[in-house]
Design an enzyme around this catalytic site. Structure first.
Site, PDB file in Angstrom:
ATOM      1  N   ASP A   1      35.345  36.589  40.583  1.00  0.00           N
ATOM      2  CA  ASP A   1      33.991  36.968  41.286  1.00  0.00           C
ATOM      3  C   ASP A   1      32.994  37.917  40.254  1.00  0.00           C
ATOM      4  O   ASP A   1      31.879  38.035  40.277  1.00  0.00           O
ATOM      5  CB  ASP A   1      34.514  38.142  42.254  1.00  0.00           C
ATOM      6  CG  ASP A   1      35.600  37.655  43.075  1.00  0.00           C
ATOM      7  OD1 ASP A   1      36.642  37.074  42.658  1.00  0.00           O
ATOM      8  OD2 ASP A   1      35.572  38.073  44.182  1.00  0.00           O
TER       9      ASP A   1
ATOM     10  N   ASP B   1      32.039  45.759  40.373  1.00  0.00           N
ATOM     11  CA  ASP B   1      31.194  45.246  41.402  1.00  0.00           C
ATOM     12  C   ASP B   1      29.821  45.882  41.604  1.00  0.00           C
ATOM     13  O   ASP B   1      29.153  45.628  42.306  1.00  0.00           O
ATOM     14  CB  ASP B   1      31.937  45.330  42.637  1.00  0.00           C
ATOM     15  CG  ASP B   1      32.993  44.405  43.133  1.00  0.00           C
ATOM     16  OD1 ASP B   1      32.678  43.093  42.574  1.00  0.00           O
ATOM     17  OD2 ASP B   1      34.025  44.668  43.323  1.00  0.00           O
TER      18      ASP B   1
END
Length: 404
Positions: free
Chosen positions: A183, A118
């Site tokens: 994601d 991330d």
């Protein structure tokens, strides 16, 4: 602090004057009113942070309705600094410029994280916006270092960036080897940017490899996507097609669909390869035409959740889709105006009292009614800082379009 309080007071007054004028709002009025509200609401959040004298990074609300502040290693740590950058861009408020720099530097150590995927969210939203707006060369170094850290998660046999490690936590209980979540498409923008800034093509090549393998394995014929694909580290084959945050393995988790639409829009922008925008639009049309899409276009947390229409909505998914659609509407594509009109409707509804908080409420977050992960019983029907971020980004993109 006195300056910040005066900003809040001024913006609050402007909102009252705007709302009380009785005039029919046009596009400019809509944009201005939402900027004024965001200036006031985020100003209140900033006042809390600055009064504390600590590094506080507002993320969501706890069950007791107090604000949860995350640390730099949290995947959401870049969204609040990014929102302050966007708010500076929307307002020109010089106080926000110094604060955006301060809050970004507060989570700079994220550039060295290698234990999850991330860093694209984290560094791209904070330092990425900072570099885009200011050109500060110190931010460039952070972006490139973050891309190097993310590159350590590339698995050449499967051709993907591994999302999560599986040696601890709930991920270790799923039997996965190399899980990749949809994601992760959102982190590819960092890789494209790092090649542009450094001249090192390896980041670009990794991004394209990941985008291509994800397109081949993570989508159903109707355009919807799986949340998790588990690859074999030995031969790169697909071991499982699962979900972690959706209702079921074969259901359409709404924020996942939003990530796919946005992620492949970025891939098209950065590569010019039409297959990417074709995928983004196929996934969007899946959502647009879904029998369970509500009239206000704010999707349920999962489009196949069993208790629709009595399921929670996800404003974060709606805001992300709106931001992507505004970018798509600027591309030389058939029906581009229709994408803008769809985004406009989303934004109108997100800015209504049904989803936008009243000033000084909601922990000083902008939007209500987002969902983190119902299967994990976490962050259900709460504000989320990434919902606010994509709402502001969509507002900025709308402003640019309307001013052309």
């Amino acid at each position: 602090m006195i300056k910040m309080r005066s900003i809040i007071a001024f913006a609050s007054c402007a909102i009252l004057l705007s709302c009380g004028s009785g005039q029919k709002k046009g596009e400019a009025d809509f944009i201005d009113e939402n900027i004024e509200f965001a200036h006031a609401q985020i100003g209140k959040a900033i006042e809390v942070i600055e009064t504390s004298g600590k590094f506080l990074n507002p993320t969501t609300l706890k069950p007791d309705s107090s604000v949860y502040y995350c640390g730099y290693a949290d995947w959401r740590s870049g969204f609040f600094p990014g929102s302050v950058w966007l708010l500076y861009e929307l307002t020109g408020d010089e106080i926000l410029l110094s604060l955006a720099d301060k809050y970004s530097k507060g989570m700079e150590e994220a550039k060295n994280l290698t234990q999850h995927h991330d860093v694209g969210f984290m560094v791209g939203c904070s330092f990425g916006n900072g570099f885009r707006i200011t050109g500060n060369p110190a931010y460039l170094e952070v972006i490139v270092q973050a891309a190097k850290s993310l590159s350590t998660r590339f698995r050449p046999v499967a051709g993907v960036l591994q999302s999560w490690d599986v040696d601890r936590g709930w991920m270790s209980q799923r039997g996965w080897e190399c899980p990749v979540i949809i994601d992760n498409l959102m982190n590819l923008e960092l890789m494209f940017k790092a090649t542009e800034l450094s001249g090192d093509s390896s980041f670009y090549q990794i991004a394209v490899s990941h985008a291509d393998r994800t397109m081949a394995e993570q989508f159903r014929p109707d355009g919807s996507c799986y949340h998790v694909i588990d690859y074999s580290l030995e031969d790169g084959s697909v071991r499982n097609r699962h979900t972690a945050q959706g209702y079921a393995h074969e259901s359409a988790w709404s924020r996942g669909q939003a990530w796919a639409i946005y992620g492949y829009t970025v891939c098209y922008r950065e590569t010019g390869d039409k297959k990417y925008i074709d995928q983004a639009l196929k996934t969007f049309h899946f959502m647009q035409n879904h029998k369970n899409m509500p009239e206000d276009l704010i999707p349920y947390w999962d489009m196949d959740a069993p208790q629709i229409p009595n399921e929670f909505r996800d404003a974060s998914a709606a805001a992300c889709i709106a931001s992507a659609l505004y970018e798509i509407s600027t591309m030389d594509l058939p029906g581009s105006q229709e994408y803008k009109e769809y985004a406009d409707k989303i934004m109108t509804n997100l800015a209504s009292p049904a989803y936008r908080a009243s000033l000084g409420t909601n922990g000083n977050f902008l939007l209500m009614h987002s969902v983190g992960s119902i299967p994990h019983n976490a962050e259900i029907d709460v504000p989320l800082n990434y919902a606010d971020y994509y709402f502001l980004e969509a507002l900025k993109r709308k402003q640019i379009i309307e001013n052309q």
